[in-house]
Design an enzyme around this catalytic site. Structure first.
Site, PDB file in Angstrom:
ATOM      1  N   MET A  53       0.841  -1.199   0.000  1.00 13.26           N
ATOM      2  CA  MET A  53       0.000   0.000   0.000  1.00 13.26           C
ATOM      3  C   MET A  53       0.875   1.247   0.000  1.00 13.26           C
ATOM      4  O   MET A  53       1.718   1.426   0.879  1.00 13.26           O
ATOM      5  CB  MET A  53      -0.899   0.008   1.233  1.00 13.26           C
ATOM      6  CG  MET A  53      -1.848  -1.174   1.326  1.00 13.26           C
ATOM      7  SD  MET A  53      -3.116  -1.125   0.039  1.00 13.26           S
ATOM      8  CE  MET A  53      -3.981   0.379   0.465  1.00 13.26           C
ATOM      9  N   SER A  54       0.628   2.128  -0.989  1.00 18.98           N
ATOM     10  CA  SER A  54       1.382   3.378  -1.064  1.00 18.98           C
ATOM     11  C   SER A  54       0.568   4.572  -0.598  1.00 18.98           C
ATOM     12  O   SER A  54       1.097   5.676  -0.477  1.00 18.98           O
ATOM     13  CB  SER A  54       1.809   3.620  -2.521  1.00 18.98           C
ATOM     14  OG  SER A  54       0.664   3.885  -3.324  1.00 18.98           O
ATOM     15  N   GLY A  55      -0.711   4.383  -0.357  1.00 17.76           N
ATOM     16  CA  GLY A  55      -1.594   5.492  -0.043  1.00 17.76           C
ATOM     17  C   GLY A  55      -2.288   6.055  -1.261  1.00 17.76           C
ATOM     18  O   GLY A  55      -3.171   6.900  -1.144  1.00 17.76           O
ATOM     19  N   GLY A  56      -1.899   5.603  -2.457  1.00 16.21           N
ATOM     20  CA  GLY A  56      -2.473   6.092  -3.694  1.00 16.21           C
ATOM     21  C   GLY A  56      -3.598   5.225  -4.209  1.00 16.21           C
ATOM     22  O   GLY A  56      -3.947   4.190  -3.637  1.00 16.21           O
ATOM     23  N   VAL A  57      -4.154   5.630  -5.353  1.00 19.11           N
ATOM     24  CA  VAL A  57      -5.328   4.966  -5.893  1.00 19.11           C
ATOM     25  C   VAL A  57      -5.006   3.575  -6.431  1.00 19.11           C
ATOM     26  O   VAL A  57      -5.832   2.650  -6.321  1.00 19.11           O
ATOM     27  CB  VAL A  57      -5.974   5.846  -6.991  1.00 19.11           C
ATOM     28  CG1 VAL A  57      -5.045   6.017  -8.189  1.00 19.11           C
ATOM     29  CG2 VAL A  57      -7.312   5.274  -7.426  1.00 19.11           C
ATOM     30  N   CYS A  98      15.399   0.048  -6.546  1.00 22.95           N
ATOM     31  CA  CYS A  98      14.445  -0.167  -5.456  1.00 22.95           C
ATOM     32  C   CYS A  98      13.486  -1.298  -5.805  1.00 22.95           C
ATOM     33  O   CYS A  98      13.340  -2.261  -5.050  1.00 22.95           O
ATOM     34  CB  CYS A  98      13.680   1.128  -5.179  1.00 22.95           C
ATOM     35  SG  CYS A  98      12.445   0.982  -3.868  1.00 22.95           S
ATOM     36  N   CYS A 113      11.258   8.824  -5.122  1.00 25.05           N
ATOM     37  CA  CYS A 113      10.474   9.372  -4.016  1.00 25.05           C
ATOM     38  C   CYS A 113      11.331  10.039  -2.955  1.00 25.05           C
ATOM     39  O   CYS A 113      10.906  11.017  -2.333  1.00 25.05           O
ATOM     40  CB  CYS A 113       9.625   8.272  -3.398  1.00 25.05           C
ATOM     41  SG  CYS A 113      10.576   6.872  -2.738  1.00 25.05           S
TER      42      CYS A 113
END
Length: 432
Positions: free
Chosen positions: A80-84, A170, A266
């Site tokens: 989960m990245s927090g994005g859609v 990464c 990032c």
């Protein structure tokens, strides 16, 4: 039995959680601000407990130290990245899912940390999405590990005159290795991510492949993934486009439906990589800008500020447009030349071939079009003979090979003698 403590602070407030854990179950707990008592819960159940944001932060910091869960058929760990994209991947995974977010190192002087996929804000957004759906969420604090594995090699690469791609380092090793190790601890059969890529079978072997929507395809960034991982991975968005993803999130009422795209690289937190490098060890030492014959045309403030194909910012005037051809750390020089001098048809790569191929399509930068090439295996990698010239090929970038859409090899471009060839008409500098 072990005792663990987690705390969190924000805006002058502080929260503390103290747990006594035996196996995968909480025996006793001291925690305020949570929506339910923790004693008697498994670690997995506790990871779904909400409440005051600061208290939940503290609980997450405690759970991450010892988290594990008994295996359960069909369980999916979702990055989960927090994005859609990751939010919709979570929806696809269903109720038997567990969300996991990596908190990674960010440049504290970056101007826009909130948009980074690994920021504290992204962690909170990812956890909210999980908890809204009643799904457990775990945060892994890997800031120092990420700095050593990805950020420091990025700085060293520029110091060596390369143009490294930290996102490929990464995704190709660090991130997926950590996520798959977590999935095993969490008793999950698979790891799902929100990447736009697919997994296909070719002659009994699993290979990474381009997404159905090539405008969002991320297979290049994932190109260095070890194919041995693919049997445990799932890319649920690989067959659809971004608009469909946002619509699915909006239909489910998820806040992530309107969240902005996360940034590439990032850890720069929205900053310019040249400023970052200057703050992290690369000196702004002036040196010569020279032509291919060694004639000095101007001065620069750091050879690492230039990448092959760059046209702007050279600070020299000539009768024809000039481009950065290469930088030479040993002499602190930047070599410039005309467009034709950028052209090459021979590229050496350190990496691996997943499939024996004589021919392939190759991408030499993320936003560059693929070009056909002959492929020859070498010790430690392979060599490419391109069907048409490529311009601004940069050591340190990735070469990813495709055959009918499947990734059949990948590696890092090596320093190689530049072969000047007759230029092709169309050209857009990678550095412009």
């Amino acid at each position: 039995m072990v005792e663990i403590v987690g705390d969190s602070t924000r805006d002058g407030r502080w929260a503390l959680v103290r747990l006594a854990v035996e196996g995968d179950r909480i025996i006793s707990a001291q925690a305020e601000g949570l929506e339910r008592p923790l004693a008697g819960l498994t670690l997995l159940e506790a990871a779904a407990v909400g409440g005051d944001e600061l208290a939940v932060d503290a609980l997450a910091n405690a759970l991450a130290q010892v988290f594990r869960a008994e295996p359960k058929p069909g369980r999916v760990a979702v990055a989960m990245s927090g994005g859609v994209d990751s939010a919709v991947a979570l929806l696809r995974a269903g109720e038997n899912a567990i969300g996991v977010t990596l908190r990674l190192w960010l440049d504290p002087q970056g101007p826009d940390t909130e948009r980074a996929c690994c920021s504290p804000e992204a962690v909170i957004a990812a956890r909210r999405t999980c908890h809204r759906l009643g799904i457990p969420h775990v945060t892994l604090d890997l800031r120092e590990e990420f700095r050593r594995a990805v950020v420091e090699p990025f700085v060293r690469g520029y110091a060596a005159g390369e143009t490294p791609n930290p996102c490929i380092r990464c995704n190709g090793s660090f991130r997926f290795a950590e996520l798959l190790a977590f999935a095993e601890r969490a008793g999950a059969e698979r790891l799902a991510t929100g990447h736009y890529a697919r997994i296909v079978e070719r002659d009994g072997r699993l290979l990474l492949a381009r997404a159905a929507d090539e405008s969002k395809d991320q297979s290049y960034m994932l190109g260095r993934l070890d194919t041995r991982f693919l049997g445990r991975l799932w890319f649920p968005l690989g067959e659809q486009g971004k608009d469909e993803t946002r619509a699915e999130a909006a239909s489910a009422g998820l806040d992530a439906a309107g969240r902005a795209e996360s940034q590439e690289a990032c850890f720069l937190a929205g900053g310019d990589y040249r400023d970052f490098l200057g703050r992290h060890g690369l000196a702004a030492e002036t040196g010569p800008v020279v032509d291919e014959q060694g004639n000095e045309l101007g001065r620069h403030a750091g050879f690492w500020r230039f990448t092959p194909g760059q046209r702007k910012g050279l600070g020299v005037a000539a009768g024809e447009p000039l481009y950065a051809l290469r930088s030479e750390p040993r002499t602190n020089a930047v070599v410039v030349g005309p467009r034709a001098a950028l052209a090459t048809t021979e590229v050496s790569v350190r990496g691996r071939l997943h499939v024996e191929v004589d021919r392939a399509e190759v991408k030499l930068r993320y936003r560059s079009p693929a070009v056909g090439a002959s492929v020859t295996r070498t010790d430690g990698g392979f060599r490419l003979h391109l069907d048409r010239p490529a311009y601004g090929v940069a050591p340190g970038q990735a070469a990813v090979l495709y055959d009918e859409g499947a990734v059949v090899g990948a590696g890092t471009i090596l320093v190689d003698p530049v072969e000047t060839v007759t230029p092709v008409p169309a050209f857009e500098s990678e550095g412009e």
